[in-house]
Design a protein around this motif. Sequence first.
Motif, short mmCIF file in Angstrom:
data_model
loop_
_atom_site.label_atom_id
_atom_site.label_comp_id
_atom_site.label_asym_id
_atom_site.label_seq_id
_atom_site.Cartn_x
_atom_site.Cartn_y
_atom_site.Cartn_z
N LYS A 167 0.73 -1.16 0.11
CA LYS A 167 -0.01 0.17 -0.16
C LYS A 167 0.83 1.05 -0.07
CE LYS A 167 -4.08 -1.98 2.24
NZ LYS A 167 -5.01 -2.06 3.37
N LEU A 168 1.86 1.08 0.73
CA LEU A 168 2.86 2.35 0.80
C LEU A 168 3.42 2.64 -0.72
CD1 LEU A 168 4.49 4.49 1.96
CD2 LEU A 168 6.39 2.64 2.75
N THR A 169 3.92 1.44 -1.39
CA THR A 169 4.62 1.40 -2.66
C THR A 169 3.72 1.93 -3.63
OG1 THR A 169 5.91 -0.57 -2.06
CG2 THR A 169 5.79 0.09 -4.67
N LEU A 170 2.43 1.31 -3.56
CA LEU A 170 1.30 2.08 -4.71
C LEU A 170 0.85 3.28 -4.37
CD1 LEU A 170 -0.52 -1.31 -4.89
CD2 LEU A 170 0.93 -0.60 -6.58
N GLY A 171 0.75 3.85 -3.30
CA GLY A 171 0.48 5.21 -2.76
C GLY A 171 1.58 5.87 -3.51
N LEU A 172 2.85 5.85 -3.07
CA LEU A 172 3.95 6.53 -3.52
C LEU A 172 3.94 6.69 -5.15
CD1 LEU A 172 6.93 5.42 -1.30
CD2 LEU A 172 5.66 7.78 -1.21
N ALA A 173 3.64 5.62 -5.80
CA ALA A 173 3.52 5.49 -7.27
C ALA A 173 2.50 6.49 -7.64
CB ALA A 173 3.51 4.22 -7.77
N ARG A 174 1.28 6.27 -7.27
CA ARG A 174 0.33 7.23 -7.54
C ARG A 174 0.47 8.86 -7.38
NH1 ARG A 174 -3.30 2.82 -5.23
NH2 ARG A 174 -4.25 1.77 -7.03
N GLY A 175 1.08 9.00 -6.06
CA GLY A 175 1.21 10.46 -5.77
C GLY A 175 2.56 11.01 -6.60
N SER A 176 3.33 10.16 -7.42
CA SER A 176 4.71 10.57 -7.68
C SER A 176 4.52 11.46 -9.00
CB SER A 176 5.59 9.58 -8.06
OG SER A 176 5.29 8.56 -9.08
N GLY A 177 3.78 11.02 -10.10
CA GLY A 177 3.77 11.64 -11.40
C GLY A 177 4.95 11.13 -12.34
N ALA A 178 5.43 10.04 -11.73
CA ALA A 178 6.63 9.52 -12.66
C ALA A 178 6.06 8.40 -13.52
CB ALA A 178 7.61 8.73 -11.65
N SER A 179 6.73 8.35 -14.64
CA SER A 179 6.49 7.30 -15.58
C SER A 179 6.89 6.16 -15.04
CB SER A 179 6.91 7.52 -17.03
OG SER A 179 6.78 8.91 -17.52
N ILE A 180 5.94 4.80 -15.23
CA ILE A 180 6.45 3.56 -14.52
C ILE A 180 6.13 2.47 -15.75
CG2 ILE A 180 5.84 2.11 -12.69
CD1 ILE A 180 5.22 4.39 -10.92
N ALA A 181 7.18 1.85 -16.13
CA ALA A 181 7.08 0.77 -16.95
C ALA A 181 7.08 -0.54 -16.58
CB ALA A 181 8.06 0.98 -18.09
N THR A 182 6.23 -1.27 -16.40
CA THR A 182 6.12 -2.81 -15.84
C THR A 182 6.48 -3.74 -16.91
OG1 THR A 182 3.84 -2.82 -15.87
CG2 THR A 182 4.67 -2.02 -13.57
N GLY A 183 7.16 -4.79 -16.44
CA GLY A 183 7.36 -5.89 -17.60
C GLY A 183 8.39 -5.65 -18.42
N VAL A 184 9.32 -4.70 -17.73
CA VAL A 184 10.30 -3.89 -18.54
C VAL A 184 11.62 -4.12 -17.92
CG1 VAL A 184 11.38 -1.98 -19.94
CG2 VAL A 184 8.98 -2.61 -20.01
N ALA A 185 12.60 -5.08 -18.53
CA ALA A 185 13.88 -5.25 -17.56
C ALA A 185 15.02 -4.32 -18.24
CB ALA A 185 14.32 -6.81 -17.59
N ALA A 186 15.80 -3.86 -17.21
CA ALA A 186 16.95 -3.09 -17.45
C ALA A 186 18.00 -4.29 -17.81
CB ALA A 186 17.32 -2.05 -16.38
N THR A 187 18.49 -4.29 -18.99
CA THR A 187 19.49 -5.22 -19.36
C THR A 187 20.95 -4.85 -19.25
OG1 THR A 187 19.11 -4.81 -21.71
CG2 THR A 187 17.79 -6.69 -20.66
N ARG A 188 21.09 -3.41 -19.41
CA ARG A 188 22.38 -3.24 -19.45
C ARG A 188 22.58 -1.57 -18.97
NH1 ARG A 188 26.91 -1.37 -23.23
NH2 ARG A 188 25.27 -1.21 -25.07
N ILE A 189 23.47 -1.17 -18.50
CA ILE A 189 23.58 0.33 -18.48
C ILE A 189 24.78 0.69 -19.35
CG2 ILE A 189 23.93 2.49 -16.85
CD1 ILE A 189 21.64 0.50 -16.18
#
Length: 400
Positions: A167-189
């Motif tokens: 609930k904390l995680t999802l609340g922060l996500a809702r309140g952030s305004g950030a773009s959030i991509a799920t099912g997307v892995a970072a493979t290399r920096i």
Amino acid sequence: MTSGEEIPFLSRPPSTADLVIVGGGVVGIATAFFAARAGLDTLVLEKRPALGTLSTSAATGAFRLQFDNADELAVVRESVSFFRCFAERTGLVGHDLGLATQGYLWVATDDATARRQRERVERQRAWGLEDVEVLESRELRRRFPYLDPSVIQARYRALDGWLDPRKLTLGLARGSGASIATGVAATRIEVEGGRVRAVETSHGRVMTRAVVLAAGNFTKSLAAGLGLDLPIRLVRRHRLVMLDVPEVPREAPMTIDESNGTHWRPAADGAHLMQPDPDEPAGEALEDVPTREAFAFDLLHPASPLAAARIAPFWRDVWNRGTSAWLLKAGQYDLTPDHRPLLGPTSVAGVHLNCGHSGHGVMASVGAGRRVIDWIMGHDSTSNPFRFDRPMPERERDVL
């Protein structure tokens, strides 16, 4: 914004971002909250299809200010203040964190532990934590009658407690305004000239000049790809969830046997029980952390030296009744040698860390995330006590 609004998750990332945060657990999302509020075009990459479903979902969600060092106490104090005024800070009306302020009770059954408790409380008070109590036997019996007569002393702070980590995680996500991509892995920096240039993902490339590695137990391997050897060991930790335990006092605090780390708290009609096994071997990062069925017997069988019944005899009644269903959940702690987090910039320009929380990720999430973003925004980090290359001498630590 209301708590019921859906989070607009992306299935593919944008091609550019000011900041890419790798990891959609509570630590990564807290970092995204402050990044977006600071005006950064922020992208969170979470390789799982939902947020907060690895280490965050394995956590019991507890928070405390009874720490063994002043630096972490300051981080967690900031987080807890934020939790208590969550709607005001996030703009989410009616979002329920499941916040329970029922205290943390650390109990001693021998003189040596009792002496260490008094010394610890004296230091905590010197750090400004003035509401920690040392309770002697008679007062303990009056306030917590479920305790065993072998308990001779406890340290207690009534304003510690717990919440629901997702609930904390999802609340922060809702309140952030950030773009959030799920099912997307970072493979290399991708690095060019010693500086971050882009993040390669399972769904394309994102150009960026700044990255925060907040991927929990997978941060060490991501950093290794950049030539960074993070001082992190990954160790399995269990949570035993008892579904129906009427014997548990509903208003009880988190109750900790300070001699061995066995601890429990009420949860709905049951309880959560935990114990940090010091003999658990370190391992590789796992997507699915297996459980060990014997963990339940270690904590529930009255003859076990780790039994919860050692300090709270009603757990013997729970065992003898034998009808309470349970389930086991396991995750991995990312432990540093001094059990303090790794926060801030690294030797690779543009790469920042928010990891190594050593089991304190939920309670440190907000304070740590805010600090990391402040440093990205140009605040001086030279006095950062959590830098990844700091000396990490052995020190006396809490059992948790």
